[in-house]
Scaffold this motif. Structure first.
Motif, PDB file in Angstrom:
ATOM      1  N   GLY A 129     -15.393  21.080 -20.700  1.00  0.00           N
ATOM      2  CA  GLY A 129     -14.388  20.513 -20.597  1.00  0.00           C
ATOM      3  C   GLY A 129     -14.245  19.501 -19.677  1.00  0.00           C
ATOM      4  O   GLY A 129     -14.779  19.504 -19.952  1.00  0.00           O
ATOM      5  N   THR A 130     -12.993  19.655 -19.286  1.00  0.00           N
ATOM      6  CA  THR A 130     -12.611  18.493 -18.226  1.00  0.00           C
ATOM      7  C   THR A 130     -12.356  18.219 -17.393  1.00  0.00           C
ATOM      8  O   THR A 130     -11.092  19.737 -17.386  1.00  0.00           O
ATOM      9  CB  THR A 130     -12.046  17.269 -19.113  1.00  0.00           C
ATOM     10  OG1 THR A 130     -11.862  16.358 -18.350  1.00  0.00           O
ATOM     11  CG2 THR A 130     -10.336  17.779 -20.199  1.00  0.00           C
ATOM     12  N   ASN A 131     -12.297  18.306 -16.592  1.00  0.00           N
ATOM     13  CA  ASN A 131     -11.408  18.329 -14.778  1.00  0.00           C
ATOM     14  C   ASN A 131     -10.647  17.119 -14.302  1.00  0.00           C
ATOM     15  O   ASN A 131     -11.630  15.979 -14.382  1.00  0.00           O
ATOM     16  CB  ASN A 131     -11.752  19.531 -14.239  1.00  0.00           C
ATOM     17  CG  ASN A 131     -12.932  18.732 -13.392  1.00  0.00           C
ATOM     18  OD1 ASN A 131     -14.051  18.340 -13.792  1.00  0.00           O
ATOM     19  ND2 ASN A 131     -12.935  18.912 -11.485  1.00  0.00           N
ATOM     20  N   CYS A 132      -9.839  17.213 -13.591  1.00  0.00           N
ATOM     21  CA  CYS A 132      -9.263  16.054 -12.160  1.00  0.00           C
ATOM     22  C   CYS A 132      -8.950  14.801 -13.122  1.00  0.00           C
ATOM     23  O   CYS A 132      -8.919  14.741 -14.560  1.00  0.00           O
ATOM     24  CB  CYS A 132     -10.932  15.715 -11.576  1.00  0.00           C
ATOM     25  SG  CYS A 132     -10.604  15.487  -9.994  1.00  0.00           S
ATOM     26  N   ARG A 133      -8.615  14.247 -12.243  1.00  0.00           N
ATOM     27  CA  ARG A 133      -8.391  12.239 -12.551  1.00  0.00           C
ATOM     28  C   ARG A 133      -6.560  12.542 -12.735  1.00  0.00           C
ATOM     29  O   ARG A 133      -5.717  12.222 -12.588  1.00  0.00           O
ATOM     30  CB  ARG A 133      -8.589  12.072 -12.826  1.00  0.00           C
ATOM     31  CG  ARG A 133     -10.401  11.070 -12.704  1.00  0.00           C
ATOM     32  CD  ARG A 133      -9.773  10.620 -11.416  1.00  0.00           C
ATOM     33  NE  ARG A 133      -9.322   9.402 -12.051  1.00  0.00           N
ATOM     34  CZ  ARG A 133      -8.884   8.181 -10.523  1.00  0.00           C
ATOM     35  NH1 ARG A 133      -9.616   8.356  -9.721  1.00  0.00           N
ATOM     36  NH2 ARG A 133      -8.511   6.984 -11.104  1.00  0.00           N
ATOM     37  N   LEU A 134      -6.303  13.408 -14.193  1.00  0.00           N
ATOM     38  CA  LEU A 134      -5.869  13.995 -14.990  1.00  0.00           C
ATOM     39  C   LEU A 134      -4.890  14.482 -15.076  1.00  0.00           C
ATOM     40  O   LEU A 134      -5.448  15.887 -14.756  1.00  0.00           O
ATOM     41  CB  LEU A 134      -5.938  12.902 -17.249  1.00  0.00           C
ATOM     42  CG  LEU A 134      -6.357  11.893 -16.955  1.00  0.00           C
ATOM     43  CD1 LEU A 134      -7.064  11.611 -18.522  1.00  0.00           C
ATOM     44  CD2 LEU A 134      -5.790  10.835 -16.561  1.00  0.00           C
ATOM     45  N   GLY A 135      -3.331  14.892 -15.410  1.00  0.00           N
ATOM     46  CA  GLY A 135      -2.652  15.837 -15.599  1.00  0.00           C
ATOM     47  C   GLY A 135      -2.686  16.763 -17.419  1.00  0.00           C
ATOM     48  O   GLY A 135      -3.441  15.984 -17.751  1.00  0.00           O
ATOM     49  N   PRO A 136      -1.698  17.403 -16.814  1.00  0.00           N
ATOM     50  CA  PRO A 136      -1.705  18.273 -17.815  1.00  0.00           C
ATOM     51  C   PRO A 136      -1.341  17.737 -20.077  1.00  0.00           C
ATOM     52  O   PRO A 136      -2.176  17.637 -21.259  1.00  0.00           O
ATOM     53  CB  PRO A 136      -0.391  19.244 -18.298  1.00  0.00           C
ATOM     54  CG  PRO A 136      -0.169  19.346 -16.937  1.00  0.00           C
ATOM     55  CD  PRO A 136      -0.551  18.358 -16.076  1.00  0.00           C
ATOM     56  N   TYR A 137      -0.630  16.316 -19.859  1.00  0.00           N
ATOM     57  CA  TYR A 137       0.254  15.588 -20.749  1.00  0.00           C
ATOM     58  C   TYR A 137      -1.169  15.009 -21.376  1.00  0.00           C
ATOM     59  O   TYR A 137      -1.588  14.761 -22.240  1.00  0.00           O
ATOM     60  CB  TYR A 137       0.569  14.428 -19.990  1.00  0.00           C
ATOM     61  CG  TYR A 137       1.372  13.553 -21.300  1.00  0.00           C
ATOM     62  CD1 TYR A 137       2.508  14.006 -22.121  1.00  0.00           C
ATOM     63  CD2 TYR A 137       0.753  12.379 -21.043  1.00  0.00           C
ATOM     64  CE1 TYR A 137       2.921  13.043 -22.718  1.00  0.00           C
ATOM     65  CE2 TYR A 137       1.425  11.407 -22.580  1.00  0.00           C
ATOM     66  CZ  TYR A 137       2.299  11.626 -23.138  1.00  0.00           C
ATOM     67  OH  TYR A 137       2.839  10.509 -23.839  1.00  0.00           O
ATOM     68  N   TYR A 138      -1.864  14.315 -20.463  1.00  0.00           N
ATOM     69  CA  TYR A 138      -2.909  12.979 -21.416  1.00  0.00           C
ATOM     70  C   TYR A 138      -4.277  14.215 -21.221  1.00  0.00           C
ATOM     71  O   TYR A 138      -5.335  13.551 -22.471  1.00  0.00           O
ATOM     72  CB  TYR A 138      -3.512  12.291 -20.098  1.00  0.00           C
ATOM     73  CG  TYR A 138      -3.066  10.749 -19.965  1.00  0.00           C
ATOM     74  CD1 TYR A 138      -1.965  10.246 -20.337  1.00  0.00           C
ATOM     75  CD2 TYR A 138      -1.746  10.846 -18.773  1.00  0.00           C
ATOM     76  CE1 TYR A 138      -0.938   8.965 -21.317  1.00  0.00           C
ATOM     77  CE2 TYR A 138      -1.138  10.078 -18.546  1.00  0.00           C
ATOM     78  CZ  TYR A 138      -0.853   8.753 -19.459  1.00  0.00           C
ATOM     79  OH  TYR A 138       0.214   7.401 -19.302  1.00  0.00           O
ATOM     80  N   LEU A 139      -4.491  14.874 -20.679  1.00  0.00           N
ATOM     81  CA  LEU A 139      -5.795  15.952 -21.185  1.00  0.00           C
ATOM     82  C   LEU A 139      -5.654  16.399 -22.117  1.00  0.00           C
ATOM     83  O   LEU A 139      -6.031  17.476 -22.988  1.00  0.00           O
ATOM     84  CB  LEU A 139      -5.981  17.139 -19.663  1.00  0.00           C
ATOM     85  CG  LEU A 139      -6.531  16.370 -18.358  1.00  0.00           C
ATOM     86  CD1 LEU A 139      -7.189  17.675 -17.900  1.00  0.00           C
ATOM     87  CD2 LEU A 139      -8.079  15.610 -18.822  1.00  0.00           C
ATOM     88  N   ALA A 140      -3.943  17.505 -22.662  1.00  0.00           N
ATOM     89  CA  ALA A 140      -3.483  18.087 -23.738  1.00  0.00           C
ATOM     90  C   ALA A 140      -4.101  16.493 -24.790  1.00  0.00           C
ATOM     91  O   ALA A 140      -4.660  17.071 -25.679  1.00  0.00           O
ATOM     92  CB  ALA A 140      -2.252  18.108 -24.041  1.00  0.00           C
ATOM     93  N   GLN A 141      -3.759  15.406 -24.883  1.00  0.00           N
ATOM     94  CA  GLN A 141      -4.339  14.075 -25.787  1.00  0.00           C
ATOM     95  C   GLN A 141      -5.259  14.153 -26.311  1.00  0.00           C
ATOM     96  O   GLN A 141      -6.104  14.013 -27.193  1.00  0.00           O
ATOM     97  CB  GLN A 141      -3.877  13.149 -25.258  1.00  0.00           C
ATOM     98  CG  GLN A 141      -2.371  12.830 -25.386  1.00  0.00           C
ATOM     99  CD  GLN A 141      -1.965  11.629 -25.096  1.00  0.00           C
ATOM    100  OE1 GLN A 141      -2.772  10.492 -24.753  1.00  0.00           O
ATOM    101  NE2 GLN A 141       0.102  11.206 -24.601  1.00  0.00           N
ATOM    102  N   SER A 142      -6.385  14.755 -24.978  1.00  0.00           N
ATOM    103  CA  SER A 142      -8.181  14.119 -25.147  1.00  0.00           C
ATOM    104  C   SER A 142      -8.297  15.666 -25.803  1.00  0.00           C
ATOM    105  O   SER A 142      -9.446  15.240 -26.725  1.00  0.00           O
ATOM    106  CB  SER A 142      -8.821  14.743 -23.570  1.00  0.00           C
ATOM    107  OG  SER A 142      -8.245  13.551 -22.915  1.00  0.00           O
ATOM    108  N   PHE A 143      -8.038  16.911 -25.478  1.00  0.00           N
ATOM    109  CA  PHE A 143      -7.910  17.885 -26.973  1.00  0.00           C
ATOM    110  C   PHE A 143      -7.871  17.950 -28.331  1.00  0.00           C
ATOM    111  O   PHE A 143      -8.135  18.928 -29.418  1.00  0.00           O
ATOM    112  CB  PHE A 143      -7.820  19.048 -26.414  1.00  0.00           C
ATOM    113  CG  PHE A 143      -8.490  19.691 -25.206  1.00  0.00           C
ATOM    114  CD1 PHE A 143     -10.738  20.052 -25.643  1.00  0.00           C
ATOM    115  CD2 PHE A 143      -8.355  18.943 -24.101  1.00  0.00           C
ATOM    116  CE1 PHE A 143     -10.922  20.321 -24.347  1.00  0.00           C
ATOM    117  CE2 PHE A 143      -9.244  18.906 -22.828  1.00  0.00           C
ATOM    118  CZ  PHE A 143     -10.068  20.061 -23.030  1.00  0.00           C
TER     119      PHE A 143
END
Length: 618
Positions: A206-220
């Motif tokens: 997975g991923t953690n830190c630096r970015l909030g929900p908006y950008y991490l959702a994009q990443s998935f």
């Protein structure tokens, strides 16, 4: 139920931040991991608050509890004690929980840390640090898994995963950190990172830190990865800001996490937690936001996304091509200290006409304020057709400014940089000014070369690859006849393409440098510095007051005698010619430093070089 079984059966909610919570809610700003020993009740209270909020997973307060990071607090000998105390506190916290709680032993990434001890660490030292911390955690026999989190460097994470897999059969969660959605700092896509970590044996990725929900959702979204891969997400509570005292704060509302919880589940996430700025309120909001705990298979795109096509712009770097077979001259100029640039550009034109192959531009040398060398470089190139080599110091620019400067230079078509630390700020016009030290000169070299791969600071494609050639500075005066090339070899390992030396006044040092480079099979272009002396006082000043320059006694004597006869300029030029003769006997490159912008003196030396046929100017 074992942790592995739980991962197969339901979406699990993990806890949130520890460090930012301790700082924001408790006012603690010290070695957070040492609180396991000094304030165990505080850590226990945090764990229990997350459990009461509904967390199925809690992680030990050991993110930075490794030898390298604890050294900054002189706690390096407490690694085992701190880690094992952390596990004990976490185990105590779950004793009376009303639902199953799993404990992960946390080991944080090291690459990118600003602490000097960590920056100097070798891969072997980092591996030893991970092994020591892991051994301490596992010895407790109370963990349900290992969490490797906040890794900006994929090779470092893969190395840490290999160590963990060699020591335990416990499930391993591996979390990378991204500066931009969907891509790691070195340009590796999140998809590729997941595929590599899965192949290496990670149980959850997975991923953690630096970015909030908006950008991490994009990443998935639209991940081209195997269907059986289990995924985790630990977003920050939005992007950070600062309060009126300059402290970093997060103001992402828990309700926002409630909104994104179900979206993360629909994207196929198996673990949903929080990172910086999150609190137990964010955890309880995540629990509320999940419509149910059933696992949703993540989508499988028909084709793997292709990386963007890069536009390559390869320049000639003519003086570097020439120096391989011919004697080549560079001349250093200091940009003007006032707005009258007429004399400067007139002199630059005369240097071009004399046949110099490039002009190097100092970056506020001796920490004295001058017109920005990037501005002067642009005018030399665009208005006069002169090749500029721009000095770029780590002294005057933080990491943001350095990268912005590099991008600006490429946009101007300026592709030659001398990466240096710069003279200390206290030497110059404003002794109260501070020197910036985000990176060292060798790290600046590596940073510049990253742009040559078309990858920007966050790992995102720049849509165009630069073609920078990077010079490193070297001082042959510091070693007399036994010159160590260790610093040169180190700079080459960071991407240095050629060397420009400090001015020399002793040909023994020139010979020693040439012999040392040959003995160590170091074969890169070297431009040896020559700075003509203009007076006895100038020679004494350089010898006694300028760091890194030493002038032999016979030369000091000659300049003193010349002062008596009123012949200082002629003697200074004669000495410079003797030095040029000796340098050109061993090297193809000469770097002439212009004293006090005395162009006539430098042009006389260039004319001499051509007459002696030591440097053939095209």
């Amino acid at each position: 139920m074992k942790f592995k079984q739980a991962l197969q059966q339901r979406v699990l909610v993990a806890d949130g931040a520890m460090g930012t919570l301790l700082y924001g809610n408790y006012g603690i700003n010290s070695a957070f991991e040492n609180l396991n020993l000094t304030h165990p009740d505080t850590i226990l209270r945090v764990h229990r608050s997350y459990i009461r909020a509904g967390a199925d997973i809690i992680q030990t307060n050991t993110y930075a509890a490794n030898r390298l990071k604890l050294t900054r607090y002189d706690l390096q000998d407490q690694v085992t004690t701190i880690n094992q105390a952390a596990v004990k506190i976490a185990a105590t916290a779950r004793e009376h929980a009303d639902h199953p709680v799993y404990i992960l032993g946390t080991i944080g990434g090291l690459a990118g840390d600003t602490d000097a001890t960590v920056q100097r660490a070798t891969p072997a030292t980092i591996a030893a640090s991970v092994t020591e911390q892991l051994t301490a955690l596992l010895a407790t026999n109370q963990l349900d898994g290992i969490l490797l989190e906040t890794y900006y460097d994929l090779p470092e994470l893969l190395a840490a995963l290999k160590i963990v897999k060699a020591h335990t059969d416990l499930p391993v969660i591996t979390n990378v950190s991204m500066l931009a959605p969907g891509v790691l700092r070195n340009g590796t896509s999140f998809t590729d990172a997941i595929v590599q970590l899965n192949a290496a044996g990670a149980d959850v990725i997975g991923t953690n830190c630096r970015l909030g929900p908006y950008y991490l959702a994009q990443s998935f979204e639209n991940l081209a990865i195997p269907a059986n891969v289990k995924l985790a997400v630990y977003p920050n509570a939005g992007l950070p800001g600062t309060d009126q005292d300059g402290a970093v704060v997060y103001d992402g509302e828990p309700s926002y996490f409630e909104e994104y919880a179900e979206r993360f589940r629909q994207l196929g996430l198996n673990i949903i937690g929080g990172c910086c700025g999150t609190t137990p309120l964010h955890t309880s909001a995540t629990v509320r936001g999940l419509s149910n705990r059933s696992i949703v298979a993540h989508d499988q795109p028909a084709t793997k996304p292709q990386p963007p096509t890069l536009v390559t712009t390869k320049s000639q770097h003519r003086f570097l091509q020439k120096v391989a077979t011919q004697k080549t001259a560079l001349v250093e100029l200091d940009p003007p200290r006032d707005f009258d640039t007429t004399k400067f550009f007139r002199g630059a034109e005369r240097l071009k006409a004399a046949g110099v192959d490039g002009i190097t531009l100092s970056d506020n040398s001796l920490a004295t304020v001058r017109i920005a060398n990037t501005t002067i470089a642009a005018q030399l190139k665009l208005n006069y057709g002169i090749t500029p080599i721009v000095h770029l110091t780590t002294r005057d620019h933080n990491l943001i400014g350095l990268q912005s400067e590099i991008m600006g230079l490429h946009s101007l078509g300026i592709e030659d940089i001398l990466a240096i630390t710069g003279d200390p700020a206290k030497l110059g016009d404003f002794p109260g000014a501070t020197s910036v030290s985000d990176v060292r000169s060798v790290e600046l070299m590596k940073l510049i070369k990253q742009f040559n791969s078309g990858i920007g600071p966050t790992g995102k494609s720049l849509k165009e690859a630069s073609d920078f050639r990077v010079a490193g500075a070297f001082n042959p005066n510091a070693y007399r006849t036994s010159i160590s090339t260790k610093s040169i070899s180190r700079k080459l390992s960071y991407g240095c393409d050629y060397i420009i030396t400090q001015p020399v006044y002793d040909l023994a040092n020139v010979d020693a440098l040439a012999d040392a480079l040959a003995a160590n099979h170091v074969n890169v272009p070297v431009f040896v510095g020559v700075m003509p002396l203009v007076s006895r006082r100038n020679a004494e000043f350089l010898h006694h007051e300028v760091h890194g320059i030493r002038i032999p006694e016979p030369i000091l004597t000659r300049m003193a005698e010349a002062e008596q006869t009123g012949n200082e300029r002629a003697v200074g030029i004669a000495i410079a010619k003797e030095l040029i003769d000796g340098i050109c006997a061993r090297f193809n490159g000469v770097h002439i430093v212009t004293p006090f912008n005395r162009f006539k003196t430098v042009i006389e030396l260039v004319d001499y070089i051509q007459q002696k046929n030591l440097i053939k100017v095209q």
